[in-house]
Design an enzyme around this catalytic site. Sequence first.
Site, PDB file in Angstrom:
ATOM      1  CB  SER A 183     -47.125  14.259  -6.045  1.00 46.25           C
ATOM      2  OG  SER A 183     -46.730  13.777  -5.025  1.00 46.25           O
ATOM      3  CG  HIS A 211     -48.352  13.263 -10.373  1.00 42.40           C
ATOM      4  ND1 HIS A 211     -49.370  13.933 -10.474  1.00 42.40           N
ATOM      5  CD2 HIS A 211     -47.763  12.964  -8.993  1.00 42.40           C
ATOM      6  CE1 HIS A 211     -49.950  13.869  -9.132  1.00 42.40           C
ATOM      7  NE2 HIS A 211     -48.972  13.373  -8.415  1.00 42.40           N
ATOM      8  CE  LYS A 243     -51.867  10.826  -8.889  1.00 46.85           C
ATOM      9  NZ  LYS A 243     -51.090  10.198  -8.077  1.00 46.85           N
TER      10      LYS A 243
HETATM   11  C1  LIG Z   1     -50.981   9.627  -6.720  1.00 49.26           C
HETATM   12  C2  LIG Z   1     -49.606   8.716  -6.641  1.00 49.26           C
HETATM   13  C3  LIG Z   1     -49.734   7.486  -6.563  1.00 49.26           C
HETATM   14  C4  LIG Z   1     -50.729   6.583  -6.338  1.00 49.26           C
HETATM   15  O1  LIG Z   1     -51.583   6.510  -7.466  1.00 49.26           O
HETATM   16  P1  LIG Z   1     -53.347   5.884  -7.325  1.00 49.26           P
HETATM   17  O2  LIG Z   1     -53.439   5.452  -8.569  1.00 49.26           O
HETATM   18  O3  LIG Z   1     -53.833   7.159  -7.120  1.00 49.26           O
HETATM   19  O4  LIG Z   1     -53.260   5.048  -6.052  1.00 49.26           O
HETATM   20  C5  LIG Z   1     -48.394   6.598  -6.345  1.00 49.26           C
HETATM   21  N1  LIG Z   1     -47.308   7.433  -6.745  1.00 49.26           N
HETATM   22  C6  LIG Z   1     -47.306   8.646  -6.495  1.00 49.26           C
HETATM   23  C7  LIG Z   1     -46.142   9.552  -7.056  1.00 49.26           C
HETATM   24  C8  LIG Z   1     -48.490   9.457  -6.658  1.00 49.26           C
HETATM   25  O5  LIG Z   1     -48.393  10.744  -7.082  1.00 49.26           O
END
Ligand SMILES: *Cc1c(COP(=O)(O)O)cnc(C)c1O
Length: 395
Positions: A183, A211, A243
């Site tokens: 990320s 992502h 996302k």
């Molecule tokens: C954003 C993210 C999460 C968490 O996801 P949410 O639905 O926002 O709780 C988990 N793993 C990674 C790699 C992320 O970037």
Amino acid sequence: MARASLDYLRQQLEELERAGTALHPRVLELHQAARTRFDGRDVINLASNNYLGLAAHPRLKAAAAEASMEYGAGSGAVRTIAGTMTLHRELERRFAEFKGAEDALMFQSGFTANSGTVAAILSKEDVIVSDQLNHASIIDGARLSRAEIQVFPHKDWAAADRLLDETKDRGRRQLLITDGVFSMDGDIAPLPDLVQIAEKHQAIMMIDDAHASGVLGPGGKGTVAHFGLDPSRVDIQVGTLSKAIGVLGGFIAGPSHLIQWLVNRGRPFLFSTSAPPGVAAACIAALDVIRDEPERIDRLWTNTALFKAGLHDRGFDTGMSETPISPVIAGEETKAVELSHLLWEEGVFTPAIVFPTVARGQARVRTIVTADHTEEDLREALEAFEKVGRKLGLI
Ligand SMILES: *Cc1c(COP(=O)(O)O)cnc(C)c1O
């Protein structure tokens, strides 16, 4: 008058303020979009994870509204008691199909999907072999499991291989776990190599595609599809609904016995209320849009190529990124904060990311382009980067 018991927090906050690392989230005053308004300022938004522009897509909004009118605002219970609704099960079937897995399970967030799953499948006799840059929710899950945690240098599958070898013991389970897309750097895990060593050691293979789902691979099916791997070679695929999918929640895709185990032992699933019907309905609509409007993924990647080339041609250091996430590395923390601030003044919103989220000396602003950015948005943002980059001596 407030009691003194929490006064130490005030002192700690003052320290954060002095170090310039205290967080003061900007407030979004309109909907999430490529151009929108934060804190009273109209900006080009390079800060969201709204990859496909689905967060405010008319079909998702309509689905959320209709399901809310028909089934209510909340689900009223945890999944295992009375909070499993038809819409949750429909969404899970759709995600299993999307990921090529036997079944899938929805969690309240990607965070709880990771932490709840890792903690539910391992115990203190077991070993977790984890990429150095894996997400915080994986780290928390690993801690909750009480298994031994072995961290390998970023993307170094040979080191992961050695760690699996060294920690091998009869009866001891091993989990090899990686983010699909990282990320903060936007690079992609060496999944084919990792899958191969997981098979060699008979370790459990788990990938967090937060992502990557909706972004990477044909149809946005994720990292497994990006590398053309058979989904059955990865035991557990994690995705977020928050996302690219544009709504809120997380999911686990894998074999039915894994899913049934999580129904019985996944603590966030058992002890925290399920998503409202409007959320589940909007997620289903998102999958429909991803299927019906494949041009969104194409636009995301066209925009990614344009923006990355623009940064690169201007001489910026964008690290190892291979995805719509492009860090612009500034080095010193204060420089990254200054870069973000000056870009904001130019009407471009891109947050500074500093230690401890990234290593010292690697402070950066992180940009994410979406399918919704126009070429004009991106060219304007690049001009701002050029102006500010020169001023700060970054280019
Ligand atoms: C954003 C993210 C999460 C968490 O996801 P949410 O639905 O926002 O709780 C988990 N793993 C990674 C790699 C992320 O970037």
